[in-house]
Motif scaffolding. Structure first.
Motif, short mmCIF file in Angstrom:
data_model
loop_
_atom_site.label_atom_id
_atom_site.label_comp_id
_atom_site.label_asym_id
_atom_site.label_seq_id
_atom_site.Cartn_x
_atom_site.Cartn_y
_atom_site.Cartn_z
N LEU A 15 28.99 25.46 49.08
CA LEU A 15 28.80 26.64 49.90
C LEU A 15 29.20 26.36 51.35
N GLY A 16 28.87 25.18 51.83
CA GLY A 16 29.22 24.79 53.20
C GLY A 16 30.73 24.73 53.40
N LEU A 17 31.46 24.15 52.44
CA LEU A 17 32.92 24.10 52.56
C LEU A 17 33.52 25.51 52.53
N ALA A 18 32.98 26.37 51.67
CA ALA A 18 33.48 27.75 51.60
C ALA A 18 33.20 28.48 52.92
N ALA A 19 32.01 28.29 53.45
CA ALA A 19 31.66 28.93 54.73
C ALA A 19 32.54 28.40 55.85
N LEU A 20 32.78 27.11 55.87
CA LEU A 20 33.63 26.49 56.88
C LEU A 20 35.04 27.06 56.81
N ALA A 21 35.56 27.21 55.59
CA ALA A 21 36.91 27.74 55.41
C ALA A 21 37.00 29.19 55.89
N GLU A 22 35.98 29.96 55.61
CA GLU A 22 36.02 31.39 55.93
C GLU A 22 35.62 31.70 57.36
N GLY A 23 34.66 30.97 57.90
CA GLY A 23 34.13 31.33 59.21
C GLY A 23 34.15 30.25 60.26
N GLY A 24 34.64 29.07 59.90
CA GLY A 24 34.67 27.98 60.86
C GLY A 24 33.29 27.39 61.11
N PRO A 25 33.19 26.48 62.07
CA PRO A 25 31.93 25.78 62.33
C PRO A 25 30.75 26.69 62.67
N SER A 26 31.02 27.83 63.28
CA SER A 26 29.90 28.71 63.65
C SER A 26 29.18 29.29 62.44
N SER A 27 29.81 29.21 61.26
CA SER A 27 29.18 29.72 60.04
C SER A 27 28.24 28.70 59.41
N LEU A 28 28.11 27.53 60.04
CA LEU A 28 27.31 26.46 59.45
C LEU A 28 25.94 26.32 60.11
N THR A 29 25.30 27.43 60.37
CA THR A 29 23.91 27.38 60.81
C THR A 29 23.03 27.47 59.57
N ILE A 30 21.82 26.98 59.68
CA ILE A 30 20.91 27.05 58.53
C ILE A 30 20.69 28.50 58.13
N GLU A 31 20.49 29.37 59.11
CA GLU A 31 20.26 30.79 58.82
C GLU A 31 21.45 31.41 58.09
N ALA A 32 22.66 31.15 58.60
CA ALA A 32 23.86 31.73 57.98
C ALA A 32 24.06 31.19 56.56
N LEU A 33 23.85 29.90 56.38
CA LEU A 33 24.02 29.31 55.05
C LEU A 33 22.99 29.88 54.06
N CYS A 34 21.75 29.99 54.51
CA CYS A 34 20.71 30.53 53.62
C CYS A 34 21.00 31.99 53.27
N ARG A 35 21.44 32.76 54.25
CA ARG A 35 21.79 34.16 54.00
C ARG A 35 22.93 34.24 52.99
N ARG A 36 23.93 33.40 53.18
CA ARG A 36 25.09 33.38 52.29
C ARG A 36 24.67 33.00 50.86
N ALA A 37 23.74 32.06 50.75
CA ALA A 37 23.29 31.58 49.44
C ALA A 37 22.25 32.50 48.81
N LYS A 39 19.14 32.27 49.69
CA LYS A 39 18.04 31.31 49.54
C LYS A 39 17.22 31.24 50.82
N THR A 40 16.06 30.66 50.71
CA THR A 40 15.19 30.49 51.87
C THR A 40 15.53 29.17 52.57
N LYS A 41 15.03 29.04 53.78
CA LYS A 41 15.21 27.79 54.51
C LYS A 41 14.55 26.64 53.76
N GLY A 42 13.48 26.92 53.05
CA GLY A 42 12.81 25.88 52.27
C GLY A 42 13.73 25.28 51.23
N SER A 43 14.56 26.11 50.63
CA SER A 43 15.53 25.61 49.66
C SER A 43 16.52 24.66 50.34
N PHE A 44 16.97 25.03 51.53
CA PHE A 44 17.88 24.18 52.28
C PHE A 44 17.19 22.85 52.62
#
Length: 184
Positions: A15-37, A39-44
């Protein structure tokens, strides 16, 4: 497509590689990753104690998937010339957006920068070894490997206004200009 009910470490990294490809480094926040997945922050946090640990794991995952795996697959070829050709084909199949994103991320994170530097050295050394195996003198093999790799990275980093396919076509044209041994 509904995400799997339980996300594994590998799922988060993909998911992180896909987010990086689509949105660059700014897409790699915990909130953005959890929203994309979905999932909750607890899962992360079940897999990564902090964002920095995730970024380090992501960079290492990129190294393994985009460098070490390719070298292993290329090494399945018999002659060095055939391995060079196979490696070129695999390099052209990579998602340049991930390479671009990882290099932008390296500008923001020292740990990622260290891994990018190691990847650059590994890739150049591997190419130089293959060029040496096809009969080039060591200094010529290293110079050719550096030029070839600089073109690979450069085509990805320059903003030429080209589509991803156009970038691949340019690199493919460059590769045809390099002296290559015939495939077996």
């Amino acid at each position: 497509m509904k995400p799997p009910s339980r996300f594994s470490r590998a799922d988060w990294l993909a998911l992180g590689l896909a987010a990086l490809a689509e949105g660059g480094p700014s897409s790699l926040t915990i909130e953005a990753l959890c929203r994309r997945a979905g999932k909750t922050k607890g899962s992360f946090y079940a897999h990564f104690p902090a964002l920095g640990a995730f970024l380090a794991a992501l960079a290492e995952h990129w190294r393994e998937s985009f460098t070490l795996r390719l070298m292993q697959e290329a090494d399945e070829g018999e002659a060095a010339g055939a391995r060079l050709i196979a490696l070129d084909k695999m390099a052209l199949s990579l998602d340049f957006r991930i390479e671009q994103g990882m290099r932008r991320l390296a500008q923001l994170d020292a740990g990622v920068a260290t891994i990018c530097t190691a990847v650059d050295r590994e890739r150049i050394a591997y190419l130089a070894g293959l060029h040496g195996e096809v009969g080039r003198r060591p200094e010529e093999a290293l110079a050719l490997a550096r030029i070839e790799y600089a073109a690979f990275v450069g085509f990805q980093q320059l903003d030429l206004g080209l589509s991803s396919q156009d970038l691949h076509d340019c690199y493919r044209s460059f590769m045809r200009l390099l002296p290559r041994p015939a495939a077996p």
